[in-house]
Design an enzyme around this catalytic site. Structure first.
Site, PDB file in Angstrom:
ATOM      1  N   SER A 186       0.796  -1.236   0.000  1.00  0.00           N
ATOM      2  CA  SER A 186       0.000   0.000   0.000  1.00  0.00           C
ATOM      3  C   SER A 186       0.823   1.278   0.000  1.00  0.00           C
ATOM      4  O   SER A 186       0.292   2.353  -0.282  1.00  0.00           O
ATOM      5  CB  SER A 186      -0.922   0.033   1.214  1.00  0.00           C
ATOM      6  OG  SER A 186      -1.949  -0.910   1.091  1.00  0.00           O
ATOM      7  N   LYS A 238       0.583   3.312  -3.001  1.00  0.00           N
ATOM      8  CA  LYS A 238      -0.594   4.154  -3.280  1.00  0.00           C
ATOM      9  C   LYS A 238      -0.243   5.642  -3.266  1.00  0.00           C
ATOM     10  O   LYS A 238      -0.894   6.450  -3.930  1.00  0.00           O
ATOM     11  CB  LYS A 238      -1.685   3.882  -2.239  1.00  0.00           C
ATOM     12  CG  LYS A 238      -2.292   2.485  -2.309  1.00  0.00           C
ATOM     13  CD  LYS A 238      -3.202   2.243  -1.098  1.00  0.00           C
ATOM     14  CE  LYS A 238      -3.780   0.851  -1.111  1.00  0.00           C
ATOM     15  NZ  LYS A 238      -4.540   0.567   0.135  1.00  0.00           N
ATOM     16  N   TYR A 294      -3.783  -2.586 -10.441  1.00  0.00           N
ATOM     17  CA  TYR A 294      -3.716  -2.359  -8.995  1.00  0.00           C
ATOM     18  C   TYR A 294      -2.787  -3.371  -8.313  1.00  0.00           C
ATOM     19  O   TYR A 294      -1.939  -3.004  -7.494  1.00  0.00           O
ATOM     20  CB  TYR A 294      -5.131  -2.436  -8.404  1.00  0.00           C
ATOM     21  CG  TYR A 294      -5.169  -2.340  -6.899  1.00  0.00           C
ATOM     22  CD1 TYR A 294      -4.985  -1.112  -6.260  1.00  0.00           C
ATOM     23  CD2 TYR A 294      -5.377  -3.457  -6.106  1.00  0.00           C
ATOM     24  CE1 TYR A 294      -5.005  -1.025  -4.886  1.00  0.00           C
ATOM     25  CE2 TYR A 294      -5.403  -3.377  -4.731  1.00  0.00           C
ATOM     26  CZ  TYR A 294      -5.224  -2.167  -4.118  1.00  0.00           C
ATOM     27  OH  TYR A 294      -5.247  -2.072  -2.754  1.00  0.00           O
ATOM     28  N   TYR A 325      -4.975   3.567   7.856  1.00  0.00           N
ATOM     29  CA  TYR A 325      -6.292   2.970   8.041  1.00  0.00           C
ATOM     30  C   TYR A 325      -6.918   3.446   9.355  1.00  0.00           C
ATOM     31  O   TYR A 325      -6.918   4.619   9.670  1.00  0.00           O
ATOM     32  CB  TYR A 325      -6.197   1.426   8.008  1.00  0.00           C
ATOM     33  CG  TYR A 325      -5.494   0.928   6.783  1.00  0.00           C
ATOM     34  CD1 TYR A 325      -6.125   0.976   5.533  1.00  0.00           C
ATOM     35  CD2 TYR A 325      -4.200   0.421   6.843  1.00  0.00           C
ATOM     36  CE1 TYR A 325      -5.478   0.523   4.390  1.00  0.00           C
ATOM     37  CE2 TYR A 325      -3.557  -0.049   5.709  1.00  0.00           C
ATOM     38  CZ  TYR A 325      -4.199   0.010   4.493  1.00  0.00           C
ATOM     39  OH  TYR A 325      -3.552  -0.438   3.382  1.00  0.00           O
ATOM     40  N   VAL A 357       1.079  -3.712   4.045  1.00  0.00           N
ATOM     41  CA  VAL A 357       0.981  -4.987   4.768  1.00  0.00           C
ATOM     42  C   VAL A 357       2.228  -5.845   4.617  1.00  0.00           C
ATOM     43  O   VAL A 357       2.347  -6.884   5.270  1.00  0.00           O
ATOM     44  CB  VAL A 357      -0.246  -5.833   4.331  1.00  0.00           C
ATOM     45  CG1 VAL A 357      -1.525  -5.180   4.785  1.00  0.00           C
ATOM     46  CG2 VAL A 357      -0.236  -6.092   2.842  1.00  0.00           C
TER      47      VAL A 357
END
Lengths: 306, 306, 306, 306
Positions: free
Chosen positions: D65, D68, D190, D242, D260
């Site tokens: 992530s 991103k 993705y 998050y 992660v």
């Protein structure tokens, strides 16, 4: 259909009585925690007037949410269809929805049997009756033929002192514009209404007009129209047992309503009403043995509306 | 109960036909948007075998979600009660809950008639049958007595190309551990299942075993047990119309199931099944005129289970 | 960084003042609706003690939720880290989450700046101080150097009479076990706390300890530790503007807190505090012109923490 | 501020390394479960070009992530502010909100760092670039000065085979109208994007333009404007971790992003970037030791933006 009702009931009672029952008493109303958890009674009233009872069926208990059917009946009787602009008629889905759904639905409760809906019914009765508290009591005395029936101040006070969640619900609906009177007045009536005490025999008798096309058994007096009675029965079937309404329809197949005092009333239109009482509750807040007894009755007899 | 069924149906049909109908066709399945929106048909089949139809009751249409009752029946027939460890039997509450509730319930759908539940039923059938697609078709051919019934590839392909939401649902349940097979295979069967086409007469005939204690009308063959039939009827009553299930029970008072093709089937246990078709949908995705016709029928006749 | 603060403020004030402002006054507290909606003031206080103001910066207004930062400071000062067992430090996500999230989080509010969190802070202060109402007032008088500061009974009474939603929140948290005192007492203090009135100059002065490592500007008295001040600043950045907290961080890039009275206070650590007041609110409940002015200030000056 | 960075890092590394770490590896991507869970590295890059690393800081890992932030940067670079019509900039509140909030927000993800938001960014890049997959890789090669950087097919394939939840998310947003391309194509990109592998040194170097007003350290080339860099930093602070974003702002006080794979990158504007890697995750899915090391660094040094 098997018509030998007394044997069916007797058999179901015997099968259910020895069941190991891990359920707990409702403890959020302190006064209810004082009840003997081993109580167990059942009473069936046929629309021909005959009846049959077993166990502690003549001892009174707090009917709690079962009273919501009676306050709805009074609202329908006096105000008719216009009450449905303020409450919906759909099952509520989950335990957690009560507040979430109120918010997304602008304060319109999902149905008249979730607490929020019953509180709105109380508000409607206060707005439209001279003295809602007294007139409701008179109404229940009339349909139950118990002239000296009264509210239990002990139970009502106990809930008033600790019913924070209902205070939250009522004030929340008020903030969303669907309560007309002051929350305190509405809640007082709501807690009084839930404090009524009847025994299984009286309860099955009081609800028999719903199995009899809206008419009292004793004198055939029309309490509400047949169509209104059918609709209240439909609501009991889809919404009468909180999160477990689908389960009750699936397992038992009769319209009914439960209360956290451990009572359940159910009915087979044009046939009978049945009331059962056992104070230990299952995790969904419905009487553990009461549910089991009714399942046994309809499984053996196939006496369901489906 | 008024037994002159044909007059009741005729009267309701006449009253409903001229209603101004603002509903829209289902457009999320492109192929369904090609249907003539003025179609209107109704057919009633009594359990004594007599029947009565009006309007476009002999023209086939896409039954869509109505097929979920039949795939559930097949699952119940072959696997019995163990399917209920993977699906619940409660109404879903709101439109928006399908995904939210799946998440909070660890992938256990609320009931077998929401899309997520019907997808899990498809997964169960694939896991337990040699060839679920063929065996389901054989099963429907058998109960409907239509030997040449087939899936509509046109409809199924149309939905496969655009059914993103169902793809989302199936993959989401898979991620939560409640789908055993690959999502693509499960979805192919699901879209095929929904693509069946029957007319009102065939549909009311196909469902008549549910009004007849689980037995086919023609030859009294037991499809499922009486108790299983009763439970499927209970599920139709509490969950058959999405967000409008409570409303349908309240206004019509019969177990039933709708589809976005504009069809509705309803039944009165031990009496009759009725199928109606009108493609324009109300905002809840149920046939506008179909709902109105059924309301009119039960209002005039008092033929409801309550 | 551009250090010519007064020019930057003057320029932003001139650009913002003529903006067409469709926002509405907060109407849920009746008394707030009486304020002149055209009021507009701004005041900046540098940590070197110099300051600069414009417009209605010397007229007092109801600071409402801005006071939540001060009650949190008092709780942190006296009780330290243990308050975080009763409140979380995460942004709340959506407007609708307050109640939903409380339910799923067992009554632990998401952060101390949503109403539920501020109510729990009030409960904590009541439990741990002799007289929370008086000691909080003394504390604000001390950090703001306004010895005669008082609560506005008019504003507090106005909110007490109509604050049904806050009554709902407090009783709901009580029912979930995260309020120790009686809801009525907690709410009285909460409404009093929100009724404080300061002007922009006083407000930017009162908050300057947070831009100064926890020390008062005038006498360098340590109010809270530097680390505690940093954490309160972090909370203001992530949670200070309800649903618009991300937007404020994104557009303005400073820790800040808004109130429905139309005030906003923001600060640049080790540099300055700024307070602005304009009563018309945007749809998220934050001052429309206040937000615009602060965006303009940081866009032109690049004075953001990022 | 203490400027002796290497000592601070060394100290924090020593304090953190022996911590008992109960965290688990990410198991939902099977290939990630093969990583040695004891790996631990950290690397700091100052904007003056000096740098300092310890432990496994030169071994590459899957940044997941963290990528991103880089795909968002590319979208902002080429398309500017118009991307914000398709994604919001608010924290998401809870883990469970991703799907719920998408539904209530008509498919507009809460921010570009939740999975749904990053998927929409991928869709935007596919729509606006000739070959998004290649151009994104070129972009990361350019800002990181690693000419031979490639996607890890092994990791990407592993996630493609099991990423049911992301398939669900993408199809759900498609059904709500906020994905333009076919879900399969969007998801392929993705998963590729998330499969990039860098070591701590490369990662802290690649992100240094965000600490340097949008300019690369080596040649001062402007990647994005200073204002755009500030806004991406603001988003990392409010949404980078998050459900734990508030906690990270509260405890660490720096903009950052986790993955992660056990990596975290954080930065102090105009000062430094720091990357840390330790594969065991805490219950919120962020590196357990990575979080602890960064907390220790800022607690001892007071090097936070607040």
């Amino acid at each position: 259909m098997n018509s030998d009702y007394s044997k069916i009931i007797e058999n179901a009672y015997k099968l259910t009585k020895p069941l190991k029952d891990k359920g707990k008493l409702a403890t959020y109303i302190p006064e209810l925690a004082n009840v003997n958890p081993e109580k167990f009674g059942v009473h069936l009233t046929k629309i021909d007037g005959t009846c049959f009872g077993l166990g502690d069926n003549l001892e009174r208990f707090s009917i709690q949410s079962i009273a919501k059917v009676l306050s709805l009946t009074l609202a329908v009787k006096f105000l008719g269809e216009k009450i449905w602009t303020r409450i919906d008629v759909e099952p509520s889905g989950t335990k957690f929805d009560s507040l979430l759904l109120l918010e997304t639905n602008n304060g319109i409760p999902r149905n008249p049997f979730v607490n929020s809906g019953a509180i709105v019914i109380c508000d409607i009765l206060i707005s439209h009756l001279e003295n809602a508290r007294e007139e409701f009591l008179e109404f229940v005395r009339d349909i139950s033929d118990i002239p000296n029936l009264t509210y239990s101040d002990k139970i009502a006070d106990s809930e008033k002192a600790t019913g924070y969640r209902n205070v939250a619900l009522c004030n929340f609906i008020k903030s969303l514009g669907n309560i007309e009177n002051e929350p305190e007045e509405v809640l007082d009536f709501y807690f009084d209404m839930c404090s009524l005490e009847l025994n299984c025999k009286e309860l099955s008798n009081a609800f028999s007009f719903l199995a009899n096309g809206g008419k009292k058994l004793r004198d055939n007096k029309q309490i509400i129209t047949t169509s209104q009675a059918k609709r209240i029965n439909a609501l009991m079937l889809t919404c009468g047992f909180y999160d477990e309404s689908g389960e009750f329809a699936f397992e038992v197949g009769l319209p009914g309503k439960s209360g956290v005092g451990g009572g359940i009333v159910a009915l087979y239109p044009n046939n009978f009403t049945i009331a059962v009482w056992s104070p230990r509750l299952n995790p969904n807040g419905n009487s553990f043995k009461g549910m089991k007894l009714l399942e046994t009755v309809t499984t053996y007899s196939e006496m369901s509306i489906f």
